[in-house]
Design an enzyme around this catalytic site. Structure first.
Site, PDB file in Angstrom:
ATOM      1  N   GLU A 184       4.476 -53.315 -35.097  1.00 52.45           N
ATOM      2  CA  GLU A 184       3.351 -52.513 -34.582  1.00 52.45           C
ATOM      3  C   GLU A 184       3.826 -51.197 -33.960  1.00 52.45           C
ATOM      4  O   GLU A 184       4.185 -51.144 -32.789  1.00 52.45           O
ATOM      5  CB  GLU A 184       2.550 -53.307 -33.535  1.00 52.45           C
ATOM      6  CG  GLU A 184       1.366 -52.508 -32.990  1.00 52.45           C
ATOM      7  CD  GLU A 184       0.556 -53.236 -31.911  1.00 52.45           C
ATOM      8  OE1 GLU A 184       0.978 -54.311 -31.463  1.00 52.45           O
ATOM      9  OE2 GLU A 184      -0.496 -52.720 -31.529  1.00 52.45           O
ATOM     10  N   LYS A 226       1.224 -53.432 -38.406  1.00 54.01           N
ATOM     11  CA  LYS A 226       0.043 -53.234 -37.544  1.00 54.01           C
ATOM     12  C   LYS A 226       0.038 -51.792 -37.037  1.00 54.01           C
ATOM     13  O   LYS A 226       0.587 -51.482 -35.979  1.00 54.01           O
ATOM     14  CB  LYS A 226       0.078 -54.230 -36.377  1.00 54.01           C
ATOM     15  CG  LYS A 226      -1.047 -54.058 -35.376  1.00 54.01           C
ATOM     16  CD  LYS A 226      -1.195 -55.259 -34.459  1.00 54.01           C
ATOM     17  CE  LYS A 226      -2.217 -54.983 -33.367  1.00 54.01           C
ATOM     18  NZ  LYS A 226      -2.595 -56.173 -32.612  1.00 54.01           N
TER      19      LYS A 226
HETATM   20  C1  5MM Z   1      -4.274 -57.375 -26.657  1.00 53.70           C
HETATM   21  O1  5MM Z   1      -3.449 -56.341 -26.125  1.00 53.70           O
HETATM   22  C2  5MM Z   1      -2.094 -56.382 -26.560  1.00 53.70           C
HETATM   23  C3  5MM Z   1      -1.151 -56.571 -25.440  1.00 53.70           C
HETATM   24  O2  5MM Z   1      -1.024 -55.459 -24.637  1.00 53.70           O
HETATM   25  P1  5MM Z   1      -0.016 -55.492 -23.363  1.00 53.70           P
HETATM   26  O3  5MM Z   1       1.323 -55.964 -23.806  1.00 53.70           O
HETATM   27  O4  5MM Z   1      -0.019 -54.039 -22.953  1.00 53.70           O
HETATM   28  O5  5MM Z   1      -0.613 -56.378 -22.344  1.00 53.70           O
HETATM   29  C4  5MM Z   1      -1.812 -55.187 -27.466  1.00 53.70           C
HETATM   30  O6  5MM Z   1      -0.466 -55.100 -27.878  1.00 53.70           O
HETATM   31  C5  5MM Z   1      -2.642 -55.345 -28.680  1.00 53.70           C
HETATM   32  O7  5MM Z   1      -2.179 -56.442 -29.431  1.00 53.70           O
HETATM   33  C6  5MM Z   1      -2.645 -54.118 -29.573  1.00 53.70           C
HETATM   34  O8  5MM Z   1      -2.483 -52.924 -28.853  1.00 53.70           O
HETATM   35  C7  5MM Z   1      -3.957 -54.037 -30.294  1.00 53.70           C
HETATM   36  O9  5MM Z   1      -5.003 -54.171 -29.370  1.00 53.70           O
HETATM   37  P2  5MM Z   1      -6.232 -53.183 -29.445  1.00 53.70           P
HETATM   38  O10 5MM Z   1      -7.044 -53.477 -28.211  1.00 53.70           O
HETATM   39  O11 5MM Z   1      -5.663 -51.787 -29.459  1.00 53.70           O
HETATM   40  O12 5MM Z   1      -6.953 -53.531 -30.728  1.00 53.70           O
END
Ligand code: 5MM
Length: 347
Positions: A184, A226
């Site tokens: 990602e 991703k």
């Molecule tokens: C769900 O949020 C994930 C974890 O974030 P932290 O490590 O900052 O707590 C994040 O990695 C998420 O999987 C991705 O950014 C995609 O989430 P979004 O909300 O952007 O679809």
């Protein structure tokens, strides 16, 4: 490493009509989400919330091919003592684990450049996570378009290269341990940059990522990408159409992502629920793509169920209905079949 097995897992995660639920918020991030709905951020509430999602049968069985978990969640049990991982497996979905330890300021770089940490001891952590049921993992590199500091704009070549290298080292370790890596690289949509800037920087990031994956001998058939979509910054005065976002995103992905990769599962990155769904559907409507193109949303799948639930036991059914709805809409989008009419009819 058994590449056939990795490829089978990857294909199951992005099977037609299915995508990924990103429920891997770290304790600090779930705090922000719970603050919005007035819920105390404690272990029981985090468990109750995620148990509610994983017990949403219609969504989990029909639309969710994989769930990304946080370290606490992969070890947690539901109220009745069933491990949460078992709920996910019982629905026919694949449990996964976020293994990065977050983005930290990159030494020597301008403000805004970060490097994601967590490689030390990762081989041993993968062995344990595999025993706990994880069959895929996730690592997120974060990049920000900005003025930086000392006249050095971000992201710098150093940040793009260092994160690509870390993503590749992580992905190789995951595959060594029978775990499919979700790779990602997220270019943030904060800021006022144009869609052209997002396009140029995303292309550079992806080129660098796939170069490093090659050097690290990562097998593309056993991974999922991703990425961010090609969108303007949230504060950019010009917000482009759904069609333009879809066309530009597909153009860049075709330039950068080999057809050997089984699936691309987007992050939502702060887009509204409906925007994230509309963009995905428009991309799939273009058709003739070499990879499955689906969702791996966090906020765009969870904002609605969080608001409907609001931490109250009597709202569990409403929370599940909201989650089932967003999952169904994104499932349609992954097939290029989402419409405003479907959105309204099912709401
Ligand atoms: C769900 O949020 C994930 C974890 O974030 P932290 O490590 O900052 O707590 C994040 O990695 C998420 O999987 C991705 O950014 C995609 O989430 P979004 O909300 O952007 O679809």
């Amino acid at each position: 490493m058994n590449l056939d097995e990795l490829n089978k897992i990857a294909n199951k995660m992005v099977a037609p009509g299915k995508g990924i639920l990103a429920a891997d918020e770290s304790t600090g991030t779930i705090q922000k989400r719970f603050d919005k709905i007035g819920v105390e951020n404690n272990e029981d509430n985090r468990r109750d919330y995620r148990e509610m999602l994983f017990r949403t049968d219609t969504a989990m069985k029909n639309h969710i091919g994989g769930v990304i978990l946080f370290d606490e969640t992969i070890r947690q049990k539901a109220k009745d003592g069933t491990p949460l991982v078992k709920l996910i497996e019982a629905a026919g979905s694949v449990p996964g684990i976020k293994v990065d330890k977050g983005a930290k300021p990159l030494a020597g770089a301008a403000d805004g450049d970060t490097i994601t940490e967590g490689l030390d001891g990762l081989r041993e952590r993968f062995v344990e996570y595999h025993k706990l049921g994880a069959r895929f993992a996730k690592w997120r590199g974060v990049y920000e378009i900005g003025a930086g500091s000392n006249g050095m704009p971000t992201p710098s070549h150093n940040a793009i290269h260092a994160n690509a290298h870390a993503l590749a080292r992580y992905a190789a370790l995951a595959q060594e341990n029978g775990i499919v890596p979700i790779v990602e690289p997220e270019l943030l949509m904060d800021g006022a940059h144009t869609i052209e800037a997002c396009e140029g920087v995303t292309e550079w990031i992806l080129k660098e990522v796939f170069q490093e994956l090659y050097f690290a001998n990562v097998k593309l058939e056993g991974m999922i990408l991703k990425p961010n979509m090609i969108v303007p910054g949230k504060k950019c005065p010009k917000q482009n159409s759904v069609e333009e976002v879809a066309e530009r995103t597909i153009k860049i992905l075709k330039r950068c992502v080999p057809g050997a990769v089984p699936g691309i599962a987007f992050l939502s990155g702060g887009q509204s629920d409906e925007e994230a769904t509309a963009h995905l559907s428009a991309m799939n409507a273009i058709g003739n793509l070499p990879w499955a193109l689906t969702f791996s949303y966090g906020r765009a799948l969870q904002a609605a169920p969080q608001a409907a639930w609001s931490g109250k036991a009597e709202n569990v059914a409403a929370g599940q209905a909201a989650f089932a709805h967003r999952a169904a809409m994104n499932s349609l989008a992954s097939l290029g079949k989402w419409t405003q009419a479907a959105e309204k009819k099912a709401a």
